[in-house]
Design an enzyme around this catalytic site. Structure first.
Site, PDB file in Angstrom:
ATOM      1  N   HIS A 131       0.807  -1.215   0.000  1.00 36.81           N
ATOM      2  CA  HIS A 131       0.000   0.000   0.000  1.00 36.81           C
ATOM      3  C   HIS A 131       0.845   1.272   0.000  1.00 36.81           C
ATOM      4  CE1 HIS A 131      -3.413  -2.726   0.823  1.00 36.81           C
ATOM      5  NE2 HIS A 131      -3.947  -1.889  -0.038  1.00 36.81           N
ATOM      6  N   ARG A 165     -15.340   2.955  -1.691  1.00 33.86           N
ATOM      7  CA  ARG A 165     -15.137   1.646  -1.076  1.00 33.86           C
ATOM      8  C   ARG A 165     -15.176   1.821   0.432  1.00 33.86           C
ATOM      9  NH1 ARG A 165      -9.611  -1.589  -1.828  1.00 33.86           N
ATOM     10  NH2 ARG A 165      -8.785  -0.002  -0.420  1.00 33.86           N
ATOM     11  N   GLU A 168     -11.710  -9.944  -5.009  1.00 33.17           N
ATOM     12  CA  GLU A 168     -10.296  -9.915  -4.622  1.00 33.17           C
ATOM     13  C   GLU A 168      -9.811 -11.263  -4.095  1.00 33.17           C
ATOM     14  OE1 GLU A 168      -9.106  -5.950  -2.861  1.00 33.17           O
ATOM     15  OE2 GLU A 168     -10.915  -6.366  -1.737  1.00 33.17           O
ATOM     16  N   ASP A 174      -4.997  -7.869  -4.523  1.00 35.87           N
ATOM     17  CA  ASP A 174      -5.292  -8.942  -3.571  1.00 35.87           C
ATOM     18  C   ASP A 174      -5.606 -10.259  -4.285  1.00 35.87           C
ATOM     19  OD1 ASP A 174      -4.930  -8.019  -0.920  1.00 35.87           O
ATOM     20  OD2 ASP A 174      -6.573  -6.616  -1.256  1.00 35.87           O
ATOM     21  N   CYS A 228      -9.727  -2.453 -10.904  1.00 34.82           N
ATOM     22  CA  CYS A 228      -9.189  -1.283 -10.206  1.00 34.82           C
ATOM     23  C   CYS A 228      -7.867  -1.586  -9.517  1.00 34.82           C
ATOM     24  CB  CYS A 228     -10.197  -0.735  -9.203  1.00 34.82           C
ATOM     25  SG  CYS A 228     -10.552  -1.874  -7.864  1.00 34.82           S
TER      26      CYS A 228
HETATM   27  C1  PEP Z   1      -6.749  -4.558  -4.876  1.00 32.43           C
HETATM   28  O1  PEP Z   1      -6.595  -5.382  -3.980  1.00 32.43           O
HETATM   29  O2  PEP Z   1      -6.460  -4.769  -6.075  1.00 32.43           O
HETATM   30  C2  PEP Z   1      -7.276  -3.226  -4.546  1.00 32.43           C
HETATM   31  C3  PEP Z   1      -7.559  -2.361  -5.497  1.00 32.43           C
HETATM   32  O3  PEP Z   1      -7.409  -2.900  -3.227  1.00 32.43           O
HETATM   33  P1  PEP Z   1      -6.157  -2.471  -2.306  1.00 32.43           P
HETATM   34  O4  PEP Z   1      -4.945  -2.313  -3.194  1.00 32.43           O
HETATM   35  O5  PEP Z   1      -6.495  -1.198  -1.627  1.00 32.43           O
HETATM   36  O6  PEP Z   1      -6.038  -3.638  -1.387  1.00 32.43           O
HETATM   37 MG    MG Z   2      -7.517  -5.012  -2.052  1.00 34.84          MG
END
Ligand code: PEP
Ligand code: MG
Length: 578
Positions: A190, A333, A432, A456, A503
């Site tokens: 992240h 989200r 995910e 994920d 996404c």
């Molecule tokens: C993902 O898991 O692809 C996603 C967009 O959520 P995050 O990266 O915030 O876990």
């Molecule tokens: Mg995610």
């Protein structure tokens, strides 16, 4: 000159003096200081001792909190801090060996802890843990000072660290933080995502880079190629200055695509939206040519605040995005807290496997007042624009039903209170987990849309921790297992006639654009700085070419061959961007 190759985490080039952020979770490296800095380091030790003492005094004197036993332990810590021998040992180390305050504190306290630990007397050997505790407390004050420095920067720096949390990265001021170099992390951790979103070049997984850099070094970070250089020679510096200028010109050229539609050469419309973490980023998405927000990671509101955000704080954040977007879609989200996204203050007892633990929708379903507060605020903001709700990390229908039940309950409360909201707002889920992907046809009956979170999905399909640099080479969207799951989800969404988008970071990588279009994707949500490049890719291909590529890729069995083919096709279409 020290050169390290890591993982490119955020594109671009940054050049500036190093600002090293150590972390109390890792051994403090022995970095030399100049003789003239001795006084300053000794003073930092004094200050850290004073702050630690004041903190412990407050704990002991707070009548309302803690048992007598706990207070006794802290009283021992205070006595320890007042011991003049301890301070002398630390200052002697700084003065004689020319080391930093952090290193001296850590070394002296660890030696004492080791000495206690060896004692046969159980009372003394148990004091080992107390000394470690004190070490962490003192280091927190010494290192926290560095983090405060970061908030008041007045000159350009390259942040060098062992590891950065998403919250730390989110607090960086883009005007001064020219780049980030970290020893740990993966491309979809992240903090890397936040760096990309802020447009700060970053390289992760640089092994021991933070230990070899000295505070006075100039550091070059090439976030496009994954290279970090400390103390470059004049030739290398000049070469990278040139790269930097070329990169800026290329970005300006791409920005001119802003108002051009994301249409393929044969006229298929693709929706390109942006991913954001903070409300003000919505404007950047629009400036880059995005058509709304495809993923608003709201948990950052929580992570950067000292207390749990109030309904009004939520509402104001969402309203701001709605006002910026002026009727364009906004996919909010719900909190994706947990795993690497915890607020510093509310970190619970450590979990053994945080990414398989109480995160995301699971966390929300166990913290209902917090969840309901957020849902109320989203619903209230829904009258101000095309606001949609998305639940993350759903693994089965029961979870989706439970989340929707709570949403309905919150709607009823608003009805009772006469507060307006959009009754028809769309409620979707992220796909995910392999569990969600395999049951997409079932979930599609009760979700208004899907958004595939490939970060994920890859992690859980391949059993590869997305933030662990040691297995980063195994983390790939081009793995046949991942691609087959993505195809299944798209097909099931089509059958159910619901929108499906991607996404995760895969959507922001130009080399995957043709494949995703060929698999049937018509909506992408992309990190803001990559919107122009993704658009350019869409505008350079035909759907027929994409379909042919996808048909071929889906029959292939080797990740390496798939990656090579995708890169080759992308560079044939757009040589300058891949
Ligand atoms: C993902 O898991 O692809 C996603 C967009 O959520 P995050 O990266 O915030 O876990
Ligand atoms: Mg995610």
């Amino acid at each position: 000159m020290e050169i390290r190759k890591g993982i490119p985490a955020s594109p671009g080039v940054g050049i500036a003096q190093a600002l090293i952020i150590d972390c109390e979770d890792y051994p403090i490296p022995k970095r030399p200081i100049e003789p003239a800095q001795r006084g300053q380091e000794v003073q930092r030790v004094e200050q850290a001792f004073e702050l630690a003492c004041a903190e412990l005094d407050a704990l002991v004197n707070d009548q309302a909190k803690g048992s007598t036993e706990i207070k006794d332990i802290f009283a021992v810590h205070i006595r320890f801090l007042h011991d003049p021998t301890l301070r002398r040992q630390i200052t002697d180390l700084i003065n004689n060996q020319l080391v930093t305050a952090e290193f001296a504190v850590s070394t002296v306290l660890r030696e004492i802890a080791a000495h206690f630990g060896k004692s046969k007397d159980p009372y003394i050997s148990e004091r080992e843990a107390d000394v470690f505790d004190l070490e962490r407390r003192l280091l927190r004050h010494l290192l926290g000072h560095r983090c405060r420095d970061l908030r008041d920067l007045d000159k350009e720096v390259v942040v060098v660290a062992k590891e950065l949390s998403p919250t730390q990265t989110a607090s960086f001021d883009k005007r001064f933080v020219r780049a980030i170099a970290s020893d740990k992390g993966g491309r979809t951790s992240h903090s890397a995502i936040v760096a990309r979103s802020l447009g700060i070049p970053a390289v992760v997984a640089l092994e021991d880079f933070s230990e070899v850099v000295r505070p006075t070094d100039i550091v070059i970070v090439d976030g496009s190629r994954g290279i970090a250089i400390a103390n470059p020679d004049p030739g290398t510096l000049a070469e990278y200055q040139k790269h930097l200028n070329e990169y800026i010109i290329q970005q300006q050229r791409l920005d001119s695509l802003r108002d051009k539609p994301a249409l393929t050469r044969d006229g298929t419309k693709v929706k390109v939206r942006g991913n954001i973490e903070f409300p003000q980023e919505a404007q950047i998405v629009l400036d880059k040519g995005g058509e709304g927000i495809g993923l608003y990671r709201t948990e950052f509101l929580y992570l950067t605040s000292e207390d749990e955000p109030s309904e009004q704080q939520h509402y104001e954040a969402y309203l701001k995005v709605a006002q910026i977007c002026q009727g364009r879609p906004i996919v909010i989200r719900t909190f994706d807290l947990g795993a690497d996204k915890y607020s510093q203050r509310r970190r619970p007892v450590p979990e053994r496997n945080p990414f398989l633990g109480l995160r995301s929708i699971r966390y929300c379903l166990q913290h209902l007042p917090m969840f309901r507060t957020q849902l109320r605020a989203i619903l209230r903001a829904s009258v101000a624009g095309d606001v949609r709700i998305m639940f993350p990390l759903v693994t089965n229908l029961a979870e989706l039903r439970q989340a929707k039940l709570i949403l309905r309950d919150v709607m009823e409360d608003l009805d009772d209170e006469g507060i307006p909201y959009n009754r028809d707002l769309k409620v979707g889920i992220m796909i995910e987990t392999p569990a969600a992907a395999f049951t997409a046809s079932t979930l599609a009956r009760e979700a208004d849309f899907f958004s595939i979170g490939t970060n994920d999905l890859i992690q859980y399909t391949l059993a590869v921790d997305r933030a662990n640099e040691q297995v980063a080479s195994l983390f790939s969207a081009a793995e046949p297992a991942v691609l087959r799951l993505i195809r299944t989800v798209i097909q099931d969404a089509y059958k159910a006639r619901i929108e499906v988008s991607v996404c995760g970071e895969m959507a922001s990588e130009p080399e995957y654009v043709m494949l995703l279009l060929g698999l049937g994707i018509r909506t992408l949500s992309v990190t803001a700085p990559m919107i122009p490049q993704v658009k350019q890719m869409i505008r350079s291909v035909t759907i027929q070419e994409c379909n042919e590529l996808a048909r071929r890729v889906i029959t292939m069995s080797s990740e390496r061959h798939i990656s090579t083919l995708l890169r080759r096709r992308a560079s044939e279409v757009l040589p300058e961007t891949v």
